[in-house]
Design an enzyme around this catalytic site. Sequence first.
Site, PDB file in Angstrom:
ATOM      1  N   ASN B  73       0.742  -1.244   0.098  1.00 45.13           N
ATOM      2  CA  ASN B  73      -0.108   0.095  -0.107  1.00 45.13           C
ATOM      3  C   ASN B  73       0.849   1.243   0.132  1.00 45.13           C
ATOM      4  OD1 ASN B  73      -0.241   1.811   2.658  1.00 45.13           O
ATOM      5  ND2 ASN B  73       0.459  -0.369   3.087  1.00 45.13           N
ATOM      6  N   CYS B 135       5.354   3.755   9.408  1.00 43.38           N
ATOM      7  CA  CYS B 135       5.043   3.947   7.992  1.00 43.38           C
ATOM      8  C   CYS B 135       6.095   4.241   7.232  1.00 43.38           C
ATOM      9  CB  CYS B 135       3.973   4.995   8.135  1.00 43.38           C
ATOM     10  SG  CYS B 135       3.261   5.282   6.623  1.00 43.38           S
ATOM     11  N   ASN B 200       5.639  -2.954  11.367  1.00 43.64           N
ATOM     12  CA  ASN B 200       4.590  -2.338  10.363  1.00 43.64           C
ATOM     13  C   ASN B 200       5.314  -2.722   8.861  1.00 43.64           C
ATOM     14  OD1 ASN B 200       3.558  -0.226   8.932  1.00 43.64           O
ATOM     15  ND2 ASN B 200       3.604   1.142  10.924  1.00 43.64           N
ATOM     16  N   THR B 201       4.669  -2.169   7.991  1.00 41.55           N
ATOM     17  CA  THR B 201       5.015  -2.681   6.531  1.00 41.55           C
ATOM     18  C   THR B 201       6.569  -2.605   6.168  1.00 41.55           C
ATOM     19  OG1 THR B 201       4.476  -0.590   5.587  1.00 41.55           O
ATOM     20  CG2 THR B 201       2.678  -2.407   5.645  1.00 41.55           C
ATOM     21  N   CYS B 343       2.856 -42.391  -0.294  1.00 43.07           N
ATOM     22  CA  CYS B 343       3.636 -41.709  -1.322  1.00 43.07           C
ATOM     23  C   CYS B 343       2.842 -42.005  -2.686  1.00 43.07           C
ATOM     24  CB  CYS B 343       4.820 -42.549  -1.618  1.00 43.07           C
ATOM     25  SG  CYS B 343       5.765 -41.908  -3.189  1.00 43.07           S
ATOM     26  N   CYS B 346       4.846 -39.022  -7.217  1.00 39.26           N
ATOM     27  CA  CYS B 346       5.083 -37.624  -8.064  1.00 39.26           C
ATOM     28  C   CYS B 346       6.424 -37.437  -8.499  1.00 39.26           C
ATOM     29  CB  CYS B 346       4.515 -36.478  -7.571  1.00 39.26           C
ATOM     30  SG  CYS B 346       5.241 -35.885  -6.116  1.00 39.26           S
ATOM     31  N   CYS B 353      15.929 -33.313  -4.946  1.00 36.92           N
ATOM     32  CA  CYS B 353      17.169 -33.648  -4.292  1.00 36.92           C
ATOM     33  C   CYS B 353      18.321 -33.887  -5.379  1.00 36.92           C
ATOM     34  CB  CYS B 353      16.854 -35.042  -3.450  1.00 36.92           C
ATOM     35  SG  CYS B 353      18.427 -35.571  -2.451  1.00 36.92           S
ATOM     36  N   CYS B 383      18.415 -31.967   5.055  1.00 30.83           N
ATOM     37  CA  CYS B 383      17.972 -30.461   4.508  1.00 30.83           C
ATOM     38  C   CYS B 383      16.688 -30.329   4.622  1.00 30.83           C
ATOM     39  CB  CYS B 383      18.678 -30.316   3.372  1.00 30.83           C
ATOM     40  SG  CYS B 383      17.769 -30.958   1.894  1.00 30.83           S
ATOM     41  N   CYS B 390       7.161 -32.151  -0.913  1.00 29.58           N
ATOM     42  CA  CYS B 390       6.000 -33.400  -1.063  1.00 29.58           C
ATOM     43  C   CYS B 390       4.693 -33.004  -0.769  1.00 29.58           C
ATOM     44  CB  CYS B 390       6.482 -34.492  -0.085  1.00 29.58           C
ATOM     45  SG  CYS B 390       5.525 -35.659  -0.106  1.00 29.58           S
TER      46      CYS B 390
HETATM   47  C1  LIG Z   1      -3.554  -0.007   3.492  1.00 29.01           C
HETATM   48  C2  LIG Z   1      -2.753   0.144   4.786  1.00 29.01           C
HETATM   49  C3  LIG Z   1      -2.419   1.136   5.644  1.00 29.01           C
HETATM   50  C4  LIG Z   1      -1.816   1.172   6.762  1.00 29.01           C
HETATM   51  N1  LIG Z   1      -1.788   2.172   7.343  1.00 29.01           N
HETATM   52  C5  LIG Z   1      -1.143   2.208   8.948  1.00 29.01           C
HETATM   53  C6  LIG Z   1      -1.385   3.383   9.757  1.00 29.01           C
HETATM   54  O1  LIG Z   1      -1.781   4.260   9.317  1.00 29.01           O
HETATM   55  N2  LIG Z   1      -0.513   3.041  10.773  1.00 29.01           N
HETATM   56  C7  LIG Z   1       0.217   2.148  11.287  1.00 29.01           C
HETATM   57  O2  LIG Z   1       0.658   1.788  12.425  1.00 29.01           O
HETATM   58  N3  LIG Z   1       0.065   1.013  10.372  1.00 29.01           N
HETATM   59  C8  LIG Z   1      -0.452   1.099   9.329  1.00 29.01           C
HETATM   60  N4  LIG Z   1      -0.436  -0.055   8.355  1.00 29.01           N
HETATM   61  C9  LIG Z   1       0.354  -1.384   8.905  1.00 29.01           C
HETATM   62  C10 LIG Z   1      -0.741  -2.307   9.567  1.00 29.01           C
HETATM   63  O3  LIG Z   1      -1.158  -1.659  10.671  1.00 29.01           O
HETATM   64  C11 LIG Z   1       0.170  -3.448   9.981  1.00 29.01           C
HETATM   65  O4  LIG Z   1       1.368  -3.285  10.498  1.00 29.01           O
HETATM   66  C12 LIG Z   1       0.672  -4.324   8.975  1.00 29.01           C
HETATM   67  O5  LIG Z   1      -0.432  -4.292   7.795  1.00 29.01           O
HETATM   68  C13 LIG Z   1       1.113  -5.880   9.108  1.00 29.01           C
HETATM   69  O6  LIG Z   1       0.023  -6.615   9.341  1.00 29.01           O
HETATM   70  P1  LIG Z   1      -0.802  -7.521   8.430  1.00 29.01           P
HETATM   71  O7  LIG Z   1       0.205  -8.366   7.743  1.00 29.01           O
HETATM   72  O8  LIG Z   1      -1.922  -8.158   9.240  1.00 29.01           O
HETATM   73  O9  LIG Z   1      -1.353  -6.686   7.384  1.00 29.01           O
HETATM   74  C14 LIG Z   1      -1.147   0.071   7.235  1.00 29.01           C
HETATM   75  C15 LIG Z   1      -1.393  -1.319   6.261  1.00 29.01           C
HETATM   76  C16 LIG Z   1      -2.247  -1.182   5.195  1.00 29.01           C
HETATM   77  C17 LIG Z   1      -2.541  -2.533   4.443  1.00 29.01           C
HETATM   78  S1  SF4 Z   2       7.366 -36.141  -3.152  1.00 35.22           S
HETATM   79 FE1  SF4 Z   2       6.202 -37.234  -1.554  1.00 35.22          FE
HETATM   80  S2  SF4 Z   2       4.622 -38.051  -2.793  1.00 35.22           S
HETATM   81 FE2  SF4 Z   2       5.962 -37.319  -4.302  1.00 35.22          FE
HETATM   82  S3  SF4 Z   2       7.483 -39.146  -4.835  1.00 35.22           S
HETATM   83 FE3  SF4 Z   2       8.339 -38.024  -2.984  1.00 35.22          FE
HETATM   84  S4  SF4 Z   2       7.463 -38.986  -1.283  1.00 35.22           S
HETATM   85 FE4  SF4 Z   2       6.081 -39.647  -2.857  1.00 35.22          FE
END
Ligand SMILES: Cc1cc2nc3c(=O)[nH]c(=O)nc-3n(C[C@H](O)[C@H](O)[C@H](O)COP(=O)(O)O)c2cc1C
Ligand code: SF4
Lengths: 460, 427
Positions: B73, B135, B200-201, B343, B346, B353, B383, B390
């Site tokens: 956003n 922000c 925040n974002t 299994c 697939c 691997c 790993c 799978c």
């Molecule tokens: C459209 C939009 C507007 C936002 N405006 C604010 C804001 O005004 N103040 C704030 O602290 N965070 C703002 N955020 C961040 C959200 O509060 C939150 O921290 C962030 O989206 C992470 O949470 P989520 O993954 O659940 O969206 C905004 C997020 C979005 C998507």
């Molecule tokens: S990924 Fe899973 S389902 Fe696919 S061949 Fe390997 S073990 Fe079988």
Amino acid sequence: MNMNRFKEKSISLVDLESNFQEIEPDLAPNETIDESNRCLYCYDAPCIKACPTGIDIPSFIKKIASGNLKGSARVIMEANPVGASCSRVCPVEELCEGACVLNDASMPIMIGNLQRHATNWAIKNNATLFEAGEDNGKSVAIVGGGPAGLASARELARLGFKVTIFEAKEKAGGLDTYGIVSFRLPQEVSLWEVEQVEKLGVEIRTNTMVGRDISVDDIVNGYDAVVLAVGMSKVPMLGIDGEDAKGVYDAIEYVESTKTPPFSKDIVGKKVAVIGAGNTAIDAATCSVRLGAEEVNMVYRRTEAEMTAYEFEYEFAKQDRIGFKWLTQPVGILTNEKGEVNGLKCVKMELGEPEADGRRRPKPVEGSEFVMEVDAVIKAIGQSRYVDLIEEFGLEHKWGIVQINQDTFQTSNPKVYSAGDVIFGDGQGEAMVVTAAEQGKQAAYAIHKELIGETETAAV
Amino acid sequence: MVDLRTNFAGIKAPNPFWLASAPPTNTGYQVQRAFEAGWGGAVWKTLGDPILNVSSRFAGTSFNGQQVAGFNNIELISDRPLEVNLQEIYETKKKYPNHAVIASLMVEPTQEKWHEIVKKTQAVGVDGFELNFGCPHGMAERGMGAASGQVPELVQKQTTWAKEAAEVPVIVKLTPNITDITATAYAAVQGGADAISMINTINSLAGVDLDSWNTIPNVAGKGAHGGYCGPAVKPIALNMVAECARDPELNNIPISGMGGISTWQDAVEYMLMGAGSVQVCTAAMHHGFSIVEDMVDGLSNYMEEKGLQSLDDIVGKSVPKYSDWGNLDLNFKTVARINNDVCINCNKCHIACEDTSHQCIDMLTANDGTEYLEVREEDCVGCNLCSIVCPVDGAIDMIDIPSKEPMTWNERQAAIKQSATSAKELI
Ligand SMILES: Cc1cc2nc3c(=O)[nH]c(=O)nc-3n(C[C@H](O)[C@H](O)[C@H](O)COP(=O)(O)O)c2cc1C
Ligand code: SF4
Ligand SMILES: Cc1cc2nc3c(=O)[nH]c(=O)nc-3n(C[C@H](O)[C@H](O)[C@H](O)COP(=O)(O)OP(=O)(O)OC[C@H]3O[C@@H](n4cnc5c(N)ncnc54)[C@H](O)[C@@H]3O)c2cc1C
Ligand code: SF4
Ligand code: SF4
């Protein structure tokens, strides 16, 4: 075919044409995205091995998911020159979809429908997918422009051969164009595939029946190689009384009459009996329903267990409210004073004790004769063979089944190759569009190997 | 029914599910609908000096057809007059005295400005403050939001100013657009914060249109970086919460966790990693307020099933299990084992691997012709890649193999050092 996806299930008695529109809608955009993303993109995928033409299924599906529809259509058509038709007519449950690993986890991928979606895109967008190869100076005659002939021609053209198809009918495409019901395979799809082949410079001489309009000698002597791909012929005679009556039809000709308008009103309100229980018989029966028949019954001397139709075809027939008279053998067709069919005389059958091979053969129940009141009888007990033509070519055959070298598709005349329904039977292949196409391809590669000497297949 | 009541740094709420400061909490109408739907609290859309927003603001990212895998956003703080917001906060709090109403604030970094807005907002009866130092766009260009949130001294100073005027708890909301989030968390603690919240974002550009070559989103053909959130950011946010929760210098300061929470399971993970309450924005924007119902229900059922009485039995319980790489046991061994009954062949594990890991899954054919896969355990490094790719639950188990005495990298280095010194001593 997924019957839940059918839009219009009702039959119109007024607008017969509407009954023959493609019955299953194309995948909607969202269905396409969901379904293409659902494919696991298996490694060494079993679906590929289950496709007789070996289409790289995960690859074409991935391309749909990535929005590369042209690439997707190319992957399909590359392996299968009639891939748009096949997406509609292949018994997918027995082939690719039947092998999909997701059968064991949830639901198999709708491979056929995705294939249809990608090829529909190519049709709509008039995409050019392939080019002819550089002229290699050799020429090939192909007798019969059905799936086998077209597939051969397409690959030969890409390999640089000068190819001429001789086709008896007005249009090429074989049974895709004339024999498979429109509501599953509209004729324009098959004709698009024909057009793709023509665009590679392949000459298609329609209305030219080999043996009648051009001699077999001219064909055999005029080209460096010949591919015999004439398929099979009409439905054979039943050998019972009344077979020439008005209202007795050959199932193949019957279906053919429904591939293009105008549609005959002759069947509206009639009672129809279809003799046989294979896929052709079911097609004739479902076409009858769509032509407005009041009642359609299939008459078969064995039981449900022995019927050769595919499961989905059988389901489809039941959905169309077609009746099945099992253990019933027709013994005569009755007519009125005008020579029109008005009854089918039958006897009841019962399965005998198991014989040496374990099969229980049906035998008539004494005194069980009865008459079914019918206005039309459709014969659908298989197809006869072009024995005369095959003999004119001087080819070895068994009851009209041309014998070939399984590796090279060469007949007893090494210059003549053969593919498709004409070699089907007696343990050779299966009568499906997709196998016909694959055999056509393989015959082309064999010709290339023989005349040019390279083993490699069409250039990418 | 288990007790989901929450006391977060003194802010009480019927449950730990709060709406984050964002469009869902823009107005009293929305916040009241949210409380009706079951949300335990709401952090009001950030208040400050009114700004102007642009039209065309959001963009979603899709992954394999899954919409809103991430969300981007370029919206700023509240564009409504402060008085209107305050009036609606007042009405909302009066109608829902037991729900948490927290005011998110952002002003220029001066003491007067902070005192002024805290006092004004406090007067209408909020339960707490959240200082928006996060922000990443627009406001940052004016020296606010992430711009001040990236400078520890500014975080500390502004927190102090807010605390000077505040009578209710102050939460400091941190920006993830920084190398080490514990540094700004520490500054908040030094400034006297009662709690911290994150994240925040994250600075982002959602995409570029392949036909117009415009950025996504764009405003009349021009774009600017935005802030990223939604499911895609959860692992990043969860780590930040965990890093703060395990940092001894932060003294177990309460943490309100957010970033990609969409289900009760996500919420439990955050809580186990130290979050005392969780906030949600994207999931509510994607599906509406009603999603909280399953969050509450799922959490209750989970707690019941595990025999947990209250949130205290969950919060922070996995923090001791989070450490530095140097404390991991180098002698521990786990290997993949394929369960051929489950299994579906697939072969995805094989190719993963074979092409990109350690070439130890063989594709074999049994005497009866059936194909199966088998891990050469002696070559498997554990790993997890095969079990990740799978598609079938239970087809691949990662099995712990008994091994030698544990030995971590740190222990190993210490031992090497020790033997080096004793060797020296011997000389
Ligand atoms: C459209 C939009 C507007 C936002 N405006 C604010 C804001 O005004 N103040 C704030 O602290 N965070 C703002 N955020 C961040 C959200 O509060 C939150 O921290 C962030 O989206 C992470 O949470 P989520 O993954 O659940 O969206 C905004 C997020 C979005 C998507
Ligand atoms: S990924 Fe899973 S389902 Fe696919 S061949 Fe390997 S073990 Fe079988
Ligand atoms: C009613 C019906 C339904 C079917 N449904 C399905 C289905 O759902 N799915 C499926 O996979 N398969 C189906 N099949 C089978 C499938 O159609 C065939 O296996 C396939 O068409 C065989 O291809 P082909 O090229 O060998 O022969 P054909 O398609 O028969 O093509 C042969 C061509 O050769 C031409 N020809 C014949 N003699 C001469 C001559 N002397 N000179 C020049 N040209 C000549 C014919 O006009 C024809 O165009 C069905 C068949 C029938 C009859
Ligand atoms: S087997 Fe099924 S899931 Fe695997 S690639 Fe083929 S269609 Fe996709
Ligand atoms: S959600 Fe759609 S209709 Fe509503 S404000 Fe946004 S763009 Fe307009």
